[in-house]
Design a protein around this motif. Sequence first.
Motif, PDB file in Angstrom:
ATOM      1  N   SER A  98      79.741  17.411  13.628  1.00  0.00           N
ATOM      2  CA  SER A  98      78.706  18.386  13.268  1.00  0.00           C
ATOM      3  C   SER A  98      78.107  19.057  14.501  1.00  0.00           C
ATOM      4  CB  SER A  98      77.626  17.793  12.364  1.00  0.00           C
ATOM      5  OG  SER A  98      77.289  16.530  12.775  1.00  0.00           O
ATOM      6  N   THR A  99      78.133  18.340  15.642  1.00  0.00           N
ATOM      7  CA  THR A  99      77.663  18.992  16.861  1.00  0.00           C
ATOM      8  C   THR A  99      78.628  20.109  17.266  1.00  0.00           C
ATOM      9  OG1 THR A  99      76.774  16.872  17.519  1.00  0.00           O
ATOM     10  CG2 THR A  99      76.838  18.570  19.194  1.00  0.00           C
ATOM     11  N   ILE A 100      79.925  19.822  17.146  1.00  0.00           N
ATOM     12  CA  ILE A 100      80.914  20.861  17.466  1.00  0.00           C
ATOM     13  C   ILE A 100      80.710  22.077  16.558  1.00  0.00           C
ATOM     14  CG2 ILE A 100      83.387  21.430  17.469  1.00  0.00           C
ATOM     15  CD1 ILE A 100      83.918  18.493  18.254  1.00  0.00           C
ATOM     16  N   VAL A 101      80.463  21.812  15.274  1.00  0.00           N
ATOM     17  CA  VAL A 101      80.247  22.915  14.333  1.00  0.00           C
ATOM     18  C   VAL A 101      79.017  23.736  14.732  1.00  0.00           C
ATOM     19  CG1 VAL A 101      79.631  23.488  11.938  1.00  0.00           C
ATOM     20  CG2 VAL A 101      81.375  21.771  12.402  1.00  0.00           C
ATOM     21  N   PHE A 155      72.191  35.169   4.094  1.00  0.00           N
ATOM     22  CA  PHE A 155      72.584  34.526   5.350  1.00  0.00           C
ATOM     23  C   PHE A 155      72.531  33.000   5.210  1.00  0.00           C
ATOM     24  CE2 PHE A 155      71.253  32.500   9.313  1.00  0.00           C
ATOM     25  CZ  PHE A 155      72.245  32.909  10.185  1.00  0.00           C
ATOM     26  N   PHE A 156      71.406  32.504   4.678  1.00  0.00           N
ATOM     27  CA  PHE A 156      71.283  31.052   4.505  1.00  0.00           C
ATOM     28  C   PHE A 156      72.238  30.533   3.425  1.00  0.00           C
ATOM     29  CE2 PHE A 156      67.333  31.635   6.865  1.00  0.00           C
ATOM     30  CZ  PHE A 156      67.439  30.578   7.753  1.00  0.00           C
ATOM     31  N   GLY A 157      72.464  31.365   2.412  1.00  0.00           N
ATOM     32  CA  GLY A 157      73.401  30.988   1.354  1.00  0.00           C
ATOM     33  C   GLY A 157      74.804  30.775   1.901  1.00  0.00           C
ATOM     34  N   VAL A 158      75.310  31.772   2.656  1.00  0.00           N
ATOM     35  CA  VAL A 158      76.668  31.659   3.209  1.00  0.00           C
ATOM     36  C   VAL A 158      76.730  30.514   4.214  1.00  0.00           C
ATOM     37  CG1 VAL A 158      78.476  32.836   4.524  1.00  0.00           C
ATOM     38  CG2 VAL A 158      77.135  34.113   2.852  1.00  0.00           C
ATOM     39  N   PHE A 159      75.690  30.421   5.037  1.00  0.00           N
ATOM     40  CA  PHE A 159      75.648  29.333   6.018  1.00  0.00           C
ATOM     41  C   PHE A 159      75.746  27.974   5.323  1.00  0.00           C
ATOM     42  CE2 PHE A 159      73.125  26.115   8.224  1.00  0.00           C
ATOM     43  CZ  PHE A 159      73.801  26.046   9.421  1.00  0.00           C
ATOM     44  N   SER A 160      74.933  27.775   4.275  1.00  0.00           N
ATOM     45  CA  SER A 160      74.957  26.476   3.580  1.00  0.00           C
ATOM     46  C   SER A 160      76.288  26.238   2.893  1.00  0.00           C
ATOM     47  CB  SER A 160      73.869  26.394   2.516  1.00  0.00           C
ATOM     48  OG  SER A 160      72.664  26.860   3.009  1.00  0.00           O
ATOM     49  N   LEU A 161      76.880  27.310   2.386  1.00  0.00           N
ATOM     50  CA  LEU A 161      78.177  27.172   1.728  1.00  0.00           C
ATOM     51  C   LEU A 161      79.235  26.675   2.723  1.00  0.00           C
ATOM     52  CD1 LEU A 161      79.754  27.777  -0.941  1.00  0.00           C
ATOM     53  CD2 LEU A 161      80.394  29.954   0.100  1.00  0.00           C
ATOM     54  N   GLY A 194      78.574  23.173   3.625  1.00  0.00           N
ATOM     55  CA  GLY A 194      78.936  22.323   2.489  1.00  0.00           C
ATOM     56  C   GLY A 194      80.436  22.074   2.432  1.00  0.00           C
ATOM     57  N   ILE A 195      81.206  23.142   2.628  1.00  0.00           N
ATOM     58  CA  ILE A 195      82.666  23.000   2.588  1.00  0.00           C
ATOM     59  C   ILE A 195      83.147  22.092   3.724  1.00  0.00           C
ATOM     60  CG2 ILE A 195      84.852  24.261   2.869  1.00  0.00           C
ATOM     61  CD1 ILE A 195      83.452  26.623   1.421  1.00  0.00           C
ATOM     62  N   LEU A 196      82.520  22.274   4.904  1.00  0.00           N
ATOM     63  CA  LEU A 196      82.932  21.454   6.046  1.00  0.00           C
ATOM     64  C   LEU A 196      82.568  19.982   5.855  1.00  0.00           C
ATOM     65  CD1 LEU A 196      81.990  23.797   9.031  1.00  0.00           C
ATOM     66  CD2 LEU A 196      84.278  23.251   8.198  1.00  0.00           C
ATOM     67  N   SER A 197      81.509  19.723   5.083  1.00  0.00           N
ATOM     68  CA  SER A 197      81.115  18.315   4.938  1.00  0.00           C
ATOM     69  C   SER A 197      81.862  17.626   3.784  1.00  0.00           C
ATOM     70  CB  SER A 197      79.607  18.195   4.743  1.00  0.00           C
ATOM     71  OG  SER A 197      79.283  18.562   3.423  1.00  0.00           O
ATOM     72  N   LEU A 198      82.541  18.429   2.981  1.00  0.00           N
ATOM     73  CA  LEU A 198      83.243  17.871   1.822  1.00  0.00           C
ATOM     74  C   LEU A 198      84.274  16.787   2.178  1.00  0.00           C
ATOM     75  CD1 LEU A 198      83.399  18.052  -1.229  1.00  0.00           C
ATOM     76  CD2 LEU A 198      85.097  19.875  -0.990  1.00  0.00           C
ATOM     77  N   THR A 231      81.661  16.827 -10.854  1.00  0.00           N
ATOM     78  CA  THR A 231      80.470  17.228 -11.642  1.00  0.00           C
ATOM     79  C   THR A 231      79.201  17.042 -10.812  1.00  0.00           C
ATOM     80  OG1 THR A 231      81.148  15.273 -12.887  1.00  0.00           O
ATOM     81  CG2 THR A 231      80.533  17.196 -14.169  1.00  0.00           C
ATOM     82  N   ASP A 232      79.109  15.944 -10.071  1.00  0.00           N
ATOM     83  CA  ASP A 232      77.941  15.737  -9.202  1.00  0.00           C
ATOM     84  C   ASP A 232      77.783  16.893  -8.238  1.00  0.00           C
ATOM     85  OD1 ASP A 232      77.207  13.379 -10.283  1.00  0.00           O
ATOM     86  OD2 ASP A 232      77.704  12.119  -8.557  1.00  0.00           O
ATOM     87  N   MET A 233      78.914  17.261  -7.620  1.00  0.00           N
ATOM     88  CA  MET A 233      78.887  18.302  -6.599  1.00  0.00           C
ATOM     89  C   MET A 233      78.447  19.628  -7.219  1.00  0.00           C
ATOM     90  SD  MET A 233      81.946  19.169  -3.995  1.00  0.00           S
ATOM     91  CE  MET A 233      82.901  20.037  -5.222  1.00  0.00           C
TER      92      MET A 233
END
Length: 405
Positions: free
Chosen positions: A59-62, A93-99, A102-106, A132-134
Amino acid sequence: MTKVILHCWLNLRQKRALLQSYESVPNAFQAQFSLEEHQKAVRYAVTKLNFSSARIIFSTIVMVTWLVTGVMGLLDSILYVFVNDPVWQTLAFFGVFSLVEGILSLPWSLYSQFVIEEKFGFNKMNPKLFITDMFKATLLSVILGVILGYPFISLFHYVRGFWFIPAYLLFMGFQFLILWIFPTFIAPLFNKFSALSDESLSVQIKQLVEKAGFQSQGVFVMDASKRSTHGNAYFTGIGKNKRIVFFDTLLTQLTSGQILAVLAHEVGHLAHKHILKRLGVSVITTMIGFIFLGWWALRPDLVIDLGLSPSHGPTLLTGVWVLSLITFPLSPISNWWSRKHEFQADRYAVNETSAQDLGRALLELYRKNAGALVVDKTYASWNYSHPPLSERLQTMGYSGESSND
Ligand SMILES: [Zn+2]
């Protein structure tokens, strides 16, 4: 950078302490744990430590990638073209960032649940439930994100100068609202909650709770077993919405005396007003955080120094990142305070029930959850919100033998 090095160094210390103990059960626990149980706990803890180090490095690299490669600036300027309204633009901006985050943490969540937890026999989740949780969690965060984000960014955009004061009030109000609705509206989206079926236990619990003079919706059993075999208990909510929640897994792992002792521990937190105290502190620390953000927003030169244009999205995001880096060294203080509360709650439980029951319950929970018996002191001071088991048993005066058998 310092944060990631410190984190990995602490993980290494803990790992060394664990591995050194691998060949034999620590002295204090020889009567209660078999070598096999101890070794499983060590392997489980070491696996999780390695995972945690790898994840924080990733996550630091990200984070660095967002900053130095110009991706964040690029995202910001693309949205600038497509979205006209500055408030919606920042939200997007925050929406795309979180998306993206989220994908990277999956893959990490998948690995943790279906490889690590599975390997140690704790996973009960199937891929369908995971999805379903996700889906539910994403939908919930979009809805809550817009409800909070829209007025928040409007304040940032239109008020300027002292925007952080109304924004702080809005944020705290939202926090309290979430705390209040969590037990009745949010938690039931993911789990079923039912009343405790054991009648004599219910009566004893009711007496204990009423004796402490605390109003609540009562004790609920949560179907945690559909995701994991880990057992736990917690309390949640504020005001009249308070409830105590037992994982159904816990109920099958403990005797009723032990369950009562665990409950008394939770009631102890309430009797000592630990939740209120922590809320009080967070009201103040959040205020300091907002003052910092207010100052950060007045210093576009700092955002430019990071190679970004000082538009709303990057300004707020980098402000929050810097804030998390400055507050990170405070975690030993917060953990120390939390451990102090755990001792107080233990003492309360011992007075209301017995050290034998509470001690046995804790030992049983460590056994069933493969909790690590060995702890590196420095690691614990940074990472443990609960005192190590040996210290808790010693402090509560658990003697290891029951007068009943
Ligand atoms: Zn506690």
